[in-house]
Every structure is written in structure tokens, then in C-alpha cells.
Design an enzyme around this catalytic site. Sequence first.
Site, PDB file in Angstrom:
ATOM      1  N   CYS A   1       3.431 -23.541 -17.846  1.00 44.20           N
ATOM      2  CA  CYS A   1       3.361 -22.675 -16.655  1.00 44.20           C
ATOM      3  C   CYS A   1       4.688 -21.982 -16.359  1.00 44.20           C
ATOM      4  O   CYS A   1       4.741 -21.042 -15.559  1.00 44.20           O
ATOM      5  CB  CYS A   1       2.933 -23.484 -15.431  1.00 44.20           C
ATOM      6  SG  CYS A   1       1.334 -24.269 -15.652  1.00 44.20           S
TER       7      CYS A   1
ATOM      8  N   ASN B   1      -5.260 -21.789 -11.146  1.00 46.38           N
ATOM      9  CA  ASN B   1      -3.981 -21.885 -11.839  1.00 46.38           C
ATOM     10  C   ASN B   1      -4.102 -21.178 -13.195  1.00 46.38           C
ATOM     11  O   ASN B   1      -4.783 -21.670 -14.093  1.00 46.38           O
ATOM     12  CB  ASN B   1      -3.631 -23.370 -12.014  1.00 46.38           C
ATOM     13  CG  ASN B   1      -2.309 -23.594 -12.712  1.00 46.38           C
ATOM     14  OD1 ASN B   1      -1.739 -22.683 -13.309  1.00 46.38           O
ATOM     15  ND2 ASN B   1      -1.812 -24.818 -12.641  1.00 46.38           N
TER      16      ASN B   1
ATOM     17  N   HIS C   1       4.862 -20.039  -8.806  1.00 46.87           N
ATOM     18  CA  HIS C   1       3.726 -20.322  -9.692  1.00 46.87           C
ATOM     19  C   HIS C   1       2.563 -20.786  -8.830  1.00 46.87           C
ATOM     20  O   HIS C   1       2.721 -21.636  -7.945  1.00 46.87           O
ATOM     21  CB  HIS C   1       4.122 -21.396 -10.704  1.00 46.87           C
ATOM     22  CG  HIS C   1       2.961 -21.982 -11.435  1.00 46.87           C
ATOM     23  ND1 HIS C   1       2.010 -21.199 -12.060  1.00 46.87           N
ATOM     24  CD2 HIS C   1       2.575 -23.273 -11.624  1.00 46.87           C
ATOM     25  CE1 HIS C   1       1.098 -21.987 -12.615  1.00 46.87           C
ATOM     26  NE2 HIS C   1       1.414 -23.252 -12.355  1.00 46.87           N
TER      27      HIS C   1
HETATM   28  O1  UT7 Z   1       1.016 -26.279 -13.031  1.00 49.38           O
HETATM   29  C1  UT7 Z   1       0.848 -27.614 -12.661  1.00 49.38           C
HETATM   30  C2  UT7 Z   1      -0.598 -27.987 -12.923  1.00 49.38           C
HETATM   31  N1  UT7 Z   1      -1.081 -29.136 -12.242  1.00 49.38           N
HETATM   32  C3  UT7 Z   1      -1.321 -29.213 -10.906  1.00 49.38           C
HETATM   33  O2  UT7 Z   1      -1.037 -28.341 -10.149  1.00 49.38           O
HETATM   34  C4  UT7 Z   1      -1.962 -30.472 -10.393  1.00 49.38           C
HETATM   35  C5  UT7 Z   1      -1.188 -31.164  -9.316  1.00 49.38           C
HETATM   36  N2  UT7 Z   1      -2.017 -32.179  -8.712  1.00 49.38           N
HETATM   37  C6  UT7 Z   1      -2.907 -31.910  -7.754  1.00 49.38           C
HETATM   38  O3  UT7 Z   1      -2.979 -30.819  -7.299  1.00 49.38           O
HETATM   39  C7  UT7 Z   1      -3.778 -33.021  -7.238  1.00 49.38           C
HETATM   40  O4  UT7 Z   1      -3.296 -34.261  -7.731  1.00 49.38           O
HETATM   41  C8  UT7 Z   1      -5.269 -32.825  -7.611  1.00 49.38           C
HETATM   42  C9  UT7 Z   1      -5.829 -31.631  -6.861  1.00 49.38           C
HETATM   43  C10 UT7 Z   1      -5.415 -32.596  -9.112  1.00 49.38           C
HETATM   44  C11 UT7 Z   1      -6.072 -34.052  -7.230  1.00 49.38           C
HETATM   45  O5  UT7 Z   1      -5.905 -34.344  -5.869  1.00 49.38           O
HETATM   46  P1  UT7 Z   1      -5.526 -35.837  -5.406  1.00 49.38           P
HETATM   47  O6  UT7 Z   1      -5.513 -35.810  -3.949  1.00 49.38           O
HETATM   48  O7  UT7 Z   1      -4.241 -36.192  -6.082  1.00 49.38           O
HETATM   49  O8  UT7 Z   1      -6.754 -36.676  -5.941  1.00 49.38           O
HETATM   50  P2  UT7 Z   1      -6.784 -37.896  -6.970  1.00 49.38           P
HETATM   51  O9  UT7 Z   1      -6.537 -37.406  -8.371  1.00 49.38           O
HETATM   52  O10 UT7 Z   1      -5.903 -38.978  -6.478  1.00 49.38           O
HETATM   53  O11 UT7 Z   1      -8.304 -38.315  -6.842  1.00 49.38           O
HETATM   54  C12 UT7 Z   1      -8.843 -38.772  -5.617  1.00 49.38           C
HETATM   55  C13 UT7 Z   1     -10.326 -38.992  -5.831  1.00 49.38           C
HETATM   56  C14 UT7 Z   1     -10.661 -39.818  -7.065  1.00 49.38           C
HETATM   57  O12 UT7 Z   1     -11.748 -40.626  -6.757  1.00 49.38           O
HETATM   58  P3  UT7 Z   1     -11.544 -42.197  -6.452  1.00 49.38           P
HETATM   59  O13 UT7 Z   1     -10.935 -42.741  -7.696  1.00 49.38           O
HETATM   60  O14 UT7 Z   1     -10.647 -42.256  -5.273  1.00 49.38           O
HETATM   61  O15 UT7 Z   1     -12.948 -42.644  -6.200  1.00 49.38           O
HETATM   62  C15 UT7 Z   1     -11.037 -38.782  -8.082  1.00 49.38           C
HETATM   63  O16 UT7 Z   1     -11.932 -39.297  -9.052  1.00 49.38           O
HETATM   64  O17 UT7 Z   1     -10.967 -37.718  -6.017  1.00 49.38           O
HETATM   65  C16 UT7 Z   1     -11.767 -37.780  -7.203  1.00 49.38           C
HETATM   66  N3  UT7 Z   1     -11.826 -36.446  -7.798  1.00 49.38           N
HETATM   67  C17 UT7 Z   1     -12.753 -35.543  -7.464  1.00 49.38           C
HETATM   68  N4  UT7 Z   1     -13.773 -35.581  -6.573  1.00 49.38           N
HETATM   69  C18 UT7 Z   1     -14.518 -34.467  -6.464  1.00 49.38           C
HETATM   70  C19 UT7 Z   1     -11.023 -35.919  -8.746  1.00 49.38           C
HETATM   71  N5  UT7 Z   1     -11.417 -34.677  -9.028  1.00 49.38           N
HETATM   72  C20 UT7 Z   1     -12.481 -34.417  -8.243  1.00 49.38           C
HETATM   73  C21 UT7 Z   1     -13.313 -33.292  -8.081  1.00 49.38           C
HETATM   74  N6  UT7 Z   1     -14.313 -33.364  -7.168  1.00 49.38           N
HETATM   75  N7  UT7 Z   1     -13.144 -32.152  -8.778  1.00 49.38           N
END
Ligand code: UT7
Length: 324
Positions: free
Chosen positions: A113, A281, A251
Site C-alpha cells: 500500500c 482499500n 492511504h
Molecule cells: O492497508 C492496510 C490493510 N489492512 C487494514 O486496513 C486492516 C486493519 N484492520 C482492521 O481494519 C480491522 O481489524 C478489521 C476491520 C479487519 C476487523 O475489525 P476488528 O474490529 O479488528 O474485528 P476482529 O478481526 O477482531 O473480528 C471481530 C469479530 C470476529 O468474530 P468473533 O471471533 O468475535 O466471533 C470475526 O470473525 O468479527 C468477525 N468478523 C466479521 N463479522 C462479520 C470478521 N470479519 C467479519 C465480517 N462480517 N466481514
Amino acid sequence: MHKARICGTGSCLPDRVLSNTDLEQMVDTSDEWITSRTGIRTRRIAGAGEQNYQLAAKAAARALESANISAMELDMVLVATMSPHMIMPSCACFVQAEIGAENAFAFDLNAACSGFLYGLDLAEKYIVAKPAMKILVIGSETLSTRVNWEDRNTCILFGDGAGACVLESSPKRGILDSSLHADGKLWNLLYMDSPASRNPELADPERKGCFIQMSGRDVFKYAVRAMENTVTNLLDRNGLSVDDVSLFIPHQANVRILGKLMERLGMEDEKVFINVNKYGNTSAASIPIALDEACREGRINDGDLILFCSFGGGFTWGSMLLHW
Ligand code: UT7
């Protein structure tokens, strides 16, 4: 000393719009979850005739038009990408042929990125050394080809698109300073494998395929801290503060990352350009697409101080200040 100035911008987004509601039909997710966690509502997905280099070439043609420069005047074509449609030749060579930049040398650069900022920084060094040069820097991605469409953790985040800018020398205005960084020890928090090797000695049975893999929470944490540090240091060493910045184009990863970053920097909302809600993104393409939109919406005026900042796989990150 001459500076490297951006004298034209362009962008190209695929026609197909994929909404959060569409994604609800594909994986176990909801519009509410995606919007509240990322701020993303739609993203563009490339289709027939929209290979990475084709998007890049259209963005390039628009940038050349806005710079009022012909392709034959270009000396160098650089494409920042991590999703080329072929490993070799480079995407940049396809763009060079497509736009007819017959006098230019061409190559790709992969800094995930942060690729566009790395590319701009490199182009600036060429122009300072050889002020007659005219350079096209493009950020272009078709991440839809590298996303696992069954993985809800990643497939909701990314989109396709390309943004381009033309650089030339200027006695007064242009890139003031930049700061680039990498930490390869953290590669496994955000990565994308290549297809399995056919060399049995080098084949890795652990490989999960050529999809993007990400530890979202770790990426989030590192991204905010790294971007805050690079911006603060860059402003400090130039005797500037966030109050001096006219427009901040970060970004476009996710609105929550940007919200935290702005809070830590003390940056007002109206100084930040955000379009991740529309395109998701787009990795190396996100800053040049946002820059082109900002220019076309009249958000940038002569004399403005523009700040770029990025973070991505590698990890790679960086920031740049421009006197427009
Ligand atoms: O250029 C850099 C590229 N990367 C990024 O920008 C990513 C940076 N990270 C983030 O933006 C966040 O970490 C995410 C948006 C990817 C995820 O948000 P989070 O608040 O960190 O969620 P998490 O990964 O801790 O997941 C929380 C819950 C999980 O369920 P359990 O285990 O608590 O039951 C995930 O399985 O949300 C679940 N989950 C979803 N639920 C519905 C993960 N993806 C999804 C989804 N829809 N698409």
C-alpha cells in the site's frame, strides 16, 4: 535546487460496483458490520477489459491530458502495484506500450500500500538529478484477483482501481520532503503468497494459495502508531505543524484507522480527504485516486501544503510533504 512537481493527475475505476449488500450474499457478513468496522460501503471490481495495466493506462492518459503533456515526452513510467496481471513483463511495460510512451523506460515497484509514495520519492530523486525528465508514476491494483472471496475477514476490505500523476521539474514548487520506512520482521501480519513454486526444492507445503492473509487487529495497531510517528517526525523536521497542512491525503484503508490517526495528530476532519467509503482499500492506488478526486473537486489550490501518508504490507509506511 529544482523540485519535482506534480503537474497532472488522473484515475480510472472499474465500472462494476460491489456493495455491502452484495457481499451479504457471498459471505456471512452484514452491511452494518462492514460499515461500522471499516466505513466502506462500496468497492469497484474489475471485469473484462479492465486488467491492471488497462486501468493504469486509462488513469495515465487522463493524467497526461491534465498535464498537457504527450506520452512521447515521458522519460520514465513507474507502476506501483502488488497485483500485476503478469509477473513478467512488468505492468509498466504494458502501460508504456498502451499509451505510446516510446521514449520512456518502464518498471514496476512493489511496496504494497506504500508503493505510490515509494514511487513518488524515487521519481523525485530522478528529477532532482536530471531536471529535464518527465515521469509518470501510477498506483494500480486489481486486488479482486488476489482476495479469497470466501474469507470474510479480508474480502470486504479491498477494491480495484488506478491513479496516476505526471511529474516534472519546477524552480519553486513540488515535493518538499519525504520519509519512508519498512519493517520486514512483521511480514506475516499482512501478506500475499505467490502461486506454489514448481521447483520441488523451493515448494513450501505450508503455502495457503495466492490470497491476501491478514491479522487485522495487529495491522490496525501498527498502522496508527507508524503513521502518527512518520507524520509527526516529517512535520517537525520541516518546522511545520498540522495547522500548516492544507489537505491531508492518507492511504485509504479504513475510516476507523483514519479516525484514530486524526485524533492522535490533532488534525481537523475538514483537512482530511476520505473516499474509502466508495472504493474500499485499493492499496497502492488509493492515494493517487484520492489525489485526482481532490484536484478535480477543487480541493487543492496553488501554494497549498499537501501531506500524504501510507501504511501497508511489509510492513512499509511513509509520509510526504508537497508544496502544490
Ligand atoms: O492497508 C492496510 C490493510 N489492512 C487494514 O486496513 C486492516 C486493519 N484492520 C482492521 O481494519 C480491522 O481489524 C478489521 C476491520 C479487519 C476487523 O475489525 P476488528 O474490529 O479488528 O474485528 P476482529 O478481526 O477482531 O473480528 C471481530 C469479530 C470476529 O468474530 P468473533 O471471533 O468475535 O466471533 C470475526 O470473525 O468479527 C468477525 N468478523 C466479521 N463479522 C462479520 C470478521 N470479519 C467479519 C465480517 N462480517 N466481514
